[in-house]
Design a protein around this motif. Structure first.
Motif, PDB file in Angstrom:
ATOM      1  N   PHE A 116      -4.037  20.955  65.819  1.00  0.00           N
ATOM      2  CA  PHE A 116      -4.868  21.925  66.542  1.00  0.00           C
ATOM      3  C   PHE A 116      -5.485  22.964  65.607  1.00  0.00           C
ATOM      4  CE2 PHE A 116      -0.315  22.581  66.656  1.00  0.00           C
ATOM      5  CZ  PHE A 116      -0.194  23.731  65.881  1.00  0.00           C
ATOM      6  N   CYS A 117      -5.289  22.794  64.301  1.00  0.00           N
ATOM      7  CA  CYS A 117      -5.664  23.853  63.348  1.00  0.00           C
ATOM      8  C   CYS A 117      -6.806  23.418  62.436  1.00  0.00           C
ATOM      9  CB  CYS A 117      -4.442  24.246  62.523  1.00  0.00           C
ATOM     10  SG  CYS A 117      -4.800  25.513  61.299  1.00  0.00           S
ATOM     11  N   LEU A 155       1.086  37.205  57.041  1.00  0.00           N
ATOM     12  CA  LEU A 155       0.816  36.032  56.208  1.00  0.00           C
ATOM     13  C   LEU A 155       0.576  34.874  57.168  1.00  0.00           C
ATOM     14  CD1 LEU A 155       3.650  36.927  53.745  1.00  0.00           C
ATOM     15  CD2 LEU A 155       1.216  36.962  53.176  1.00  0.00           C
ATOM     16  N   MET A 156      -0.627  34.891  57.751  1.00  0.00           N
ATOM     17  CA  MET A 156      -0.976  33.941  58.812  1.00  0.00           C
ATOM     18  C   MET A 156      -2.362  33.362  58.592  1.00  0.00           C
ATOM     19  SD  MET A 156       0.233  35.675  62.369  1.00  0.00           S
ATOM     20  CE  MET A 156       1.872  36.364  62.570  1.00  0.00           C
ATOM     21  N   GLY A 159      -3.132  28.230  55.067  1.00  0.00           N
ATOM     22  CA  GLY A 159      -2.017  27.715  54.288  1.00  0.00           C
ATOM     23  C   GLY A 159      -0.650  27.934  54.910  1.00  0.00           C
ATOM     24  N   PRO A 161       2.646  29.558  53.928  1.00  0.00           N
ATOM     25  CA  PRO A 161       3.124  30.459  52.868  1.00  0.00           C
ATOM     26  C   PRO A 161       4.379  29.956  52.145  1.00  0.00           C
ATOM     27  CG  PRO A 161       3.121  31.562  55.034  1.00  0.00           C
ATOM     28  CD  PRO A 161       2.443  30.251  55.205  1.00  0.00           C
ATOM     29  N   SER A 191       4.397  34.048  58.701  1.00  0.00           N
ATOM     30  CA  SER A 191       4.367  33.020  59.745  1.00  0.00           C
ATOM     31  C   SER A 191       4.552  31.657  59.093  1.00  0.00           C
ATOM     32  CB  SER A 191       3.026  33.085  60.476  1.00  0.00           C
ATOM     33  OG  SER A 191       2.959  32.089  61.463  1.00  0.00           O
ATOM     34  N   THR A 192       5.437  30.853  59.659  1.00  0.00           N
ATOM     35  CA  THR A 192       5.702  29.543  59.067  1.00  0.00           C
ATOM     36  C   THR A 192       5.791  28.451  60.124  1.00  0.00           C
ATOM     37  OG1 THR A 192       7.215  28.246  57.684  1.00  0.00           O
ATOM     38  CG2 THR A 192       8.227  29.954  59.058  1.00  0.00           C
ATOM     39  N   ALA A 193       5.379  27.257  59.713  1.00  0.00           N
ATOM     40  CA  ALA A 193       5.543  26.086  60.579  1.00  0.00           C
ATOM     41  C   ALA A 193       6.988  25.609  60.514  1.00  0.00           C
ATOM     42  CB  ALA A 193       4.585  24.983  60.141  1.00  0.00           C
ATOM     43  N   ASN A 216       5.381  26.175  69.168  1.00  0.00           N
ATOM     44  CA  ASN A 216       4.274  25.356  69.707  1.00  0.00           C
ATOM     45  C   ASN A 216       4.655  24.211  70.647  1.00  0.00           C
ATOM     46  OD1 ASN A 216       2.627  27.051  68.326  1.00  0.00           O
ATOM     47  ND2 ASN A 216       2.266  25.683  66.610  1.00  0.00           N
ATOM     48  N   VAL A 258       1.216  28.199  70.530  1.00  0.00           N
ATOM     49  CA  VAL A 258      -0.195  27.965  70.831  1.00  0.00           C
ATOM     50  C   VAL A 258      -0.256  27.201  72.142  1.00  0.00           C
ATOM     51  CG1 VAL A 258      -2.338  26.915  70.035  1.00  0.00           C
ATOM     52  CG2 VAL A 258      -0.674  27.696  68.369  1.00  0.00           C
ATOM     53  N   ILE A 287      -0.263  32.204  72.185  1.00  0.00           N
ATOM     54  CA  ILE A 287      -1.635  32.246  71.675  1.00  0.00           C
ATOM     55  C   ILE A 287      -2.440  31.149  72.371  1.00  0.00           C
ATOM     56  CG2 ILE A 287      -3.049  32.405  69.592  1.00  0.00           C
ATOM     57  CD1 ILE A 287      -0.409  32.312  67.955  1.00  0.00           C
ATOM     58  N   PRO A 288      -3.245  31.516  73.382  1.00  0.00           N
ATOM     59  CA  PRO A 288      -4.089  30.484  73.993  1.00  0.00           C
ATOM     60  C   PRO A 288      -4.954  29.837  72.910  1.00  0.00           C
ATOM     61  CG  PRO A 288      -4.132  32.513  75.273  1.00  0.00           C
ATOM     62  CD  PRO A 288      -3.438  32.838  73.983  1.00  0.00           C
ATOM     63  N   ASN A 292     -11.832  25.127  67.865  1.00  0.00           N
ATOM     64  CA  ASN A 292     -12.176  24.984  66.437  1.00  0.00           C
ATOM     65  C   ASN A 292     -12.671  23.586  66.121  1.00  0.00           C
ATOM     66  OD1 ASN A 292      -9.918  23.391  66.509  1.00  0.00           O
ATOM     67  ND2 ASN A 292      -8.607  24.829  65.453  1.00  0.00           N
ATOM     68  N   GLY A 334      -5.995  29.676  63.594  1.00  0.00           N
ATOM     69  CA  GLY A 334      -6.357  28.264  63.652  1.00  0.00           C
ATOM     70  C   GLY A 334      -7.837  27.993  63.481  1.00  0.00           C
TER      71      GLY A 334
HETATM   72  N1  SAH Z   1       1.140  27.854  58.328  1.00  0.00           N
HETATM   73  C1  SAH Z   1       1.640  29.019  58.990  1.00  0.00           C
HETATM   74  C2  SAH Z   1       0.638  30.168  59.068  1.00  0.00           C
HETATM   75  C3  SAH Z   1      -0.788  29.858  59.454  1.00  0.00           C
HETATM   76  S1  SAH Z   1      -1.158  29.507  61.132  1.00  0.00           S
HETATM   77  C4  SAH Z   1       2.176  28.657  60.367  1.00  0.00           C
HETATM   78  O1  SAH Z   1       2.059  27.507  60.760  1.00  0.00           O
HETATM   79  O2  SAH Z   1       2.755  29.511  61.014  1.00  0.00           O
HETATM   80  C5  SAH Z   1      -0.900  30.969  62.026  1.00  0.00           C
HETATM   81  C6  SAH Z   1      -0.668  30.726  63.520  1.00  0.00           C
HETATM   82  O3  SAH Z   1      -1.851  30.229  64.157  1.00  0.00           O
HETATM   83  C7  SAH Z   1       0.410  29.677  63.800  1.00  0.00           C
HETATM   84  O4  SAH Z   1       1.321  30.154  64.751  1.00  0.00           O
HETATM   85  C8  SAH Z   1      -0.375  28.503  64.373  1.00  0.00           C
HETATM   86  O5  SAH Z   1       0.433  27.733  65.233  1.00  0.00           O
HETATM   87  C9  SAH Z   1      -1.506  29.205  65.079  1.00  0.00           C
HETATM   88  N2  SAH Z   1      -2.675  28.368  65.324  1.00  0.00           N
HETATM   89  C10 SAH Z   1      -3.143  27.350  64.582  1.00  0.00           C
HETATM   90  N3  SAH Z   1      -4.242  26.806  65.142  1.00  0.00           N
HETATM   91  C11 SAH Z   1      -4.496  27.502  66.276  1.00  0.00           C
HETATM   92  C12 SAH Z   1      -5.505  27.442  67.283  1.00  0.00           C
HETATM   93  N4  SAH Z   1      -6.482  26.565  67.220  1.00  0.00           N
HETATM   94  N5  SAH Z   1      -5.439  28.332  68.278  1.00  0.00           N
HETATM   95  C13 SAH Z   1      -4.465  29.258  68.333  1.00  0.00           C
HETATM   96  N6  SAH Z   1      -3.509  29.387  67.409  1.00  0.00           N
HETATM   97  C14 SAH Z   1      -3.503  28.514  66.388  1.00  0.00           C
END
Ligand code: SAH
Length: 340
Positions: A116-117, A155-156, A159, A161, A191-193, A216, A258, A287-288, A292, A334
């Motif tokens: 979704f990113c 840190l969002m 990438g 982090p 913020s991390t996956a 997520n 998300v 986060i709705p 993108n 995202g």
């Molecule tokens: N890699 C890190 C930080 C970057 S993403 C991580 O995954 O946390 C920052 C946040 O944006 C994450 O919570 C991610 O799930 C969210 N995100 C990514 N794509 C998105 C989108 N299209 N809409 C809403 N949030 C999104």
């Protein structure tokens, strides 16, 4: 010539003393670069002219080039940088009611390929150096001249982090140090996956920096479909770790979620999420989905977001819904893909 922002305080001190410059000058240089945020060597008035010349010969003190700025009506400003090798990254300055938030990138692109990113779709190009990470903070500070109020760093940006650990660590040392930029670790969120070994290490190195975990999905099968990294980094292991270490943590973990229409936004998903996080001191950040170009992904209806949020709230969770600022300038979560 060396790019000065990649040097630690100790390295700078060593190098300048080797070049015959007095040791205490290192503290003065750091003060100009980071506290005063002035990078023109000739303006460093408490340092002599001969030393100016010697420093100018040895060090490049120019910040990354800003090639575009875009601002929306809700208070988000997206800054596009060109790095010395031509790669591009983005940072976002978000103006909140009583403070500013800086959203910082740590890599060019990202290897995790979350479906979704937008950053994931760029693929992974390279890690940012320590200086490339921390100088984003200096550049964003220049956007709000004279401001001395509260600043948060998240840190969002582009990438993952924790997959650029060593450089991030060096950058954070200068960002948080009194000798450096001097931002309190309590005002920083990573913020991390979810890379468990690295989360563990990071919490030892920076116990006061807050952790946001991108959940997520409330179970691993759906999570694997959305975030390939969870094939390797299993959700139960990560949650178990958060549970087991809760007593040592000075803050609550934030779970980011998300919400994607028809994918993970039903009341059943909310129930599963509630059961899953039971026993972990936490906040939930909904986060709705921000559009993108991800095929087949849509923003949920506000009504469904409310049902999801109300359910978690009724179960005693602190829930914040973030209808992201900056959606119309593609600077929301995202949406960062370093396009002009
Ligand atoms: N890699 C890190 C930080 C970057 S993403 C991580 O995954 O946390 C920052 C946040 O944006 C994450 O919570 C991610 O799930 C969210 N995100 C990514 N794509 C998105 C989108 N299209 N809409 C809403 N949030 C999104």
């Amino acid at each position: 010539m060396k790019w000065i922002f990649d040097l630690t305080f100790e390295q700078l001190k060593e190098e300048i003393t080797a070049a015959g410059i007095k040791k205490f000058t290192a503290a003065q240089i750091f003060q100009w670069l980071y506290e005063k945020n002035i990078q023109d060597i000739n303006a460093w008035s408490n340092i002599g002219k001969t030393t100016h010349a010697a420093l100018a010969k040895q060090y490049d003190t120019t910040l990354n080039k800003i090639i575009a700025k875009k601002e929306d009506h809700a208070g988000a400003k997206k800054i596009l940088f060109q790095l010395s090798d031509g790669n591009r990254i983005e940072s976002v300055l978000i103006s909140e009611k009583d403070h500013y938030t800086f959203c910082i990138s740590t890599q060019v692109g990202c290897a995790l390929n979350c479906r979704f990113c937008a950053t994931g779709r760029m693929g992974f190009k390279r890690n940012l150096s320590p200086g490339e990470i921390l100088s984003q903070v200096l550049c964003l500070q220049k956007e709000i001249p004279g401001y001395t109020g509260k600043l948060n760093i998240v840190l969002m940006g582009m990438g993952e982090p924790l997959l650029n650990y060593e450089n991030l660590k060096l950058a954070l040392e200068i960002i948080t140090s009194e000798k450096g930029i001097g931002i309190s670790p309590r005002n920083i969120t990573l913020s991390t996956a979810g890379i468990l070994e690295k989360i563990r290490r990071f919490e030892k190195d920076f116990p006061r920096v807050k952790i946001s975990f991108s959940l997520n999905a409330p179970e691993n099968v759906l999570r694997e479909a959305l975030m390939p990294i969870s094939r390797k980094e299993k959700l139960p292991d990560i949650l178990e770790y958060f549970k087991a270490t809760a007593a040592d943590r000075k803050h609550r973990i934030t779970f980011e979620y998300v919400l994607i229409k028809g994918v993970n936004d039903s009341l059943d998903h909310a129930r599963l999420t509630s059961n899953l996080l039971r026993g972990i001191p936490c906040k939930i950040n909904l986060i709705p989905f921000n559009p993108n170009g991800s095929i087949g992904f849509e923003t949920p209806d506000p009504g469904d977001v409310e049902i999801f949020s109300d359910y978690l709230h009724s179960k005693g969770y602190t829930v914040i819904t973030r209808w992201s600022k900056g959606r119309d300038i593609k600077s929301a979560c995202g949406q960062l893909a370093a396009e002009e």
